[in-house]
Design an enzyme around this catalytic site. Structure first.
Site, short mmCIF file in Angstrom:
data_model
loop_
_atom_site.label_atom_id
_atom_site.label_comp_id
_atom_site.label_asym_id
_atom_site.label_seq_id
_atom_site.Cartn_x
_atom_site.Cartn_y
_atom_site.Cartn_z
N SER A 56 0.78 -1.28 0.04
CA SER A 56 -0.02 -0.07 0.05
C SER A 56 0.84 1.33 -0.08
CB SER A 56 -0.82 0.21 1.20
OG SER A 56 -0.07 0.17 2.36
N ASP A 94 -1.38 -1.92 -4.07
CA ASP A 94 -2.80 -1.88 -3.45
C ASP A 94 -3.18 -0.49 -3.41
OD1 ASP A 94 -4.86 -2.78 -2.09
OD2 ASP A 94 -4.01 -2.70 0.07
N HIS A 190 -12.67 -1.08 5.04
CA HIS A 190 -11.26 -1.12 5.71
C HIS A 190 -11.09 -1.20 7.13
CE1 HIS A 190 -10.14 -0.03 1.30
NE2 HIS A 190 -9.59 -1.12 1.46
N ASN A 277 -8.79 -9.28 0.06
CA ASN A 277 -7.82 -8.59 0.54
C ASN A 277 -7.69 -8.58 2.35
OD1 ASN A 277 -7.33 -7.73 -1.98
ND2 ASN A 277 -7.36 -5.47 -1.39
N ASP A 279 -5.79 -7.51 5.50
CA ASP A 279 -4.50 -6.70 6.23
C ASP A 279 -4.75 -6.62 7.89
OD1 ASP A 279 -2.32 -5.05 6.76
OD2 ASP A 279 -3.08 -3.16 5.57
N SER A 280 -5.91 -6.22 8.16
CA SER A 280 -6.03 -5.82 9.60
C SER A 280 -5.99 -6.99 10.27
CB SER A 280 -7.62 -5.25 9.83
OG SER A 280 -7.62 -4.12 9.04
P1 13P Z 1 -8.96 -5.11 5.86
O1 13P Z 1 -8.71 -3.79 6.66
O2 13P Z 1 -10.37 -5.58 5.99
O3 13P Z 1 -8.10 -6.26 6.23
O4 13P Z 1 -8.74 -4.71 4.40
C1 13P Z 1 -7.53 -4.71 3.66
C2 13P Z 1 -7.49 -4.10 2.30
O5 13P Z 1 -8.61 -4.01 1.62
C3 13P Z 1 -6.39 -3.81 1.45
O6 13P Z 1 -6.57 -3.34 0.29
O1 G3H Z 2 -6.48 -1.03 1.79
C1 G3H Z 2 -5.90 -0.64 3.06
C2 G3H Z 2 -4.71 -1.50 3.49
O2 G3H Z 2 -5.30 -2.06 4.76
C3 G3H Z 2 -3.44 -0.72 3.81
O3 G3H Z 2 -3.31 0.23 4.79
O4 G3H Z 2 -2.29 2.20 4.02
O5 G3H Z 2 -2.40 1.69 6.28
O6 G3H Z 2 -1.08 0.50 4.71
P1 G3H Z 2 -2.24 1.21 5.14
ZN ZN Z 3 -8.25 -2.06 0.22
#
Ligand code: 13P
Ligand code: G3H
Ligand code: ZN
Length: 334
Positions: A56, A94, A190, A277, A279-280
């Site tokens: 990202s 991303d 997100h 996707n 990440d969290s």
């Molecule tokens: P989450 O925050 O639900 O993990 O989503 C991540 C995401 O969409 C990254 O592009």
């Molecule tokens: O889409 C969002 C992702 O979780 C990336 O988050 O910009 O904090 O790295 P970030």
């Molecule tokens: Zn995203």
């Protein structure tokens, strides 16, 4: 200018075609540091799952985009060392925010980019996405576009409202832009706070909050308009309550963090949704493990003693997602 093929990376085209046919989804895991990357590659290698490593804007600012790209090159060799002879690894940008960002990632060796024009007026989104596609396709790099706005607030990606994707626009968007996949908005968002407690009901058996279902009618309508076209879901963390509990038990203060129930994602993965996707959830797994070490072993000061357990916990999470949610295990060549 480096071509991703020389780095042993692959684009998403064939991966997505197989995933749609096979009724599973490819995990797209964000990475910002070595431990996350190691955990992702260990999980994908052990389960023989194709995998997308996503970078990202926040990750590029935190860790440096060039360094992350070299880590991805290293990831291919690492996977081979772990016994995965033909790794299927995508390096994906991303939420690319501008043509120049996408171009610089393509020139650096990314095999896939997202151009996120979802906040722009429709015609501007079309024009920007088309421009990125025209550049990317010269190098066989695949492009993800987005239609519809996700709710939620997360660092660089923020919006306090959402608009579901309008199925009436998808044929025009996909045809005119030439994008290879389309991220849509059907109620995911997100971050770790995807729903307010008021939007949820209490499960009488577990006492946990259960959020409203995703808009599968919108997904169905999109699939009807674009049969067999690869669909992407952002914001698909489930916010595991055991990780939230561990964080709170050891001094954290996460209040009513709520994600997408896994059964909803399982259902989506069986459809044309072929990239999910996450990440969290990885952030939560990492933080829970680190907090536990800090709280239970306060004399510990070797970072390997808390980042090691964090890596293990993330790996466990990634394997769980691959096997029990997305169904991508065993779908890559050996
Ligand atoms: P989450 O925050 O639900 O993990 O989503 C991540 C995401 O969409 C990254 O592009
Ligand atoms: O889409 C969002 C992702 O979780 C990336 O988050 O910009 O904090 O790295 P970030
Ligand atoms: Zn995203």
């Amino acid at each position: 200018m480096v071509n991703y093929k020389d780095l042993g990376l692959v684009n998403t085209r064939e991966m997505f075609a197989k995933a749609i046919k096979g009724g599973y989804a490819i995990p797209a895991f964000n990475f910002n540091n070595m431990e996350q990357m190691q955990a992702i590659i260990q999980a994908a290698s052990e389960t023989k799952s194709p995998v997308i490593l996503q970078v990202s804007k926040g990750a590029r600012q935190y860790a440096n985009g060039t360094l992350l790209r070299y880590m991805a090159e290293g990831a291919v060799e690492y996977a081979k060392e772990l016994g995965w002879e033909h790794p299927e690894i995508v390096l994906h940008l991303d939420h690319g925010d501008a043509f120049e960002t996408c171009k610089s990632c393509i020139d650096l060796g990314f095999s896939s980019v997202m151009i996120d024009g979802s906040h722009l007026p429709y015609e501007e989104n079309v024009a920007l996405t088309k421009k990125v596609v025209e550049y990317a396709h010269q190098f066989d790099v695949t492009v993800e576009g987005e239609l519809g706005v996700l709710a939620g607030v997360e660092d660089e990606v923020s919006s306090d409202h959402h608009t579901y994707t309008n199925p009436e626009e998808v044929i025009d968007f996909a045809t005119r832009t030439g994008c290879d996949s389309l991220a849509i908005s059907i109620g995911t968002s997100h971050g770790a706070y995807k729903f307010t407690p008021e939007q949820c009901h209490v499960d009488p058996q577990t006492g946990r909050l259960v959020p409203p279902p995703l808009a599968f009618d919108v997904l169905d309508a999109v699939m009807e308009k674009l049969p067999g076209f690869p669909i992407v879901l952002h914001g698909s963390s489930s916010v595991p309550q055991d990780e939230v509990d561990t964080i709170n038990k050891y001094g954290g203060a996460l209040k009513a963090a709520i994600g997408i129930p896994e059964e909803q994602l399982r259902k989506a993965a069986k459809s044309a949704v072929c990239k999910i996707n996450i990440d969290s959830d990885s952030r939560l797994a990492m933080t829970a493990a680190v907090r536990e070490v800090f709280a239970t072993k306060p004399a510990e000061f070797d970072p390997r003693k808390y980042l090691g357990p964090a890596r293990e916990n993330m790996k466990k999470l990634y394997i769980h997602k691959i096997k029990n949610v997305l169904g991508s295990d065993g779908k890559a060549a050996n």
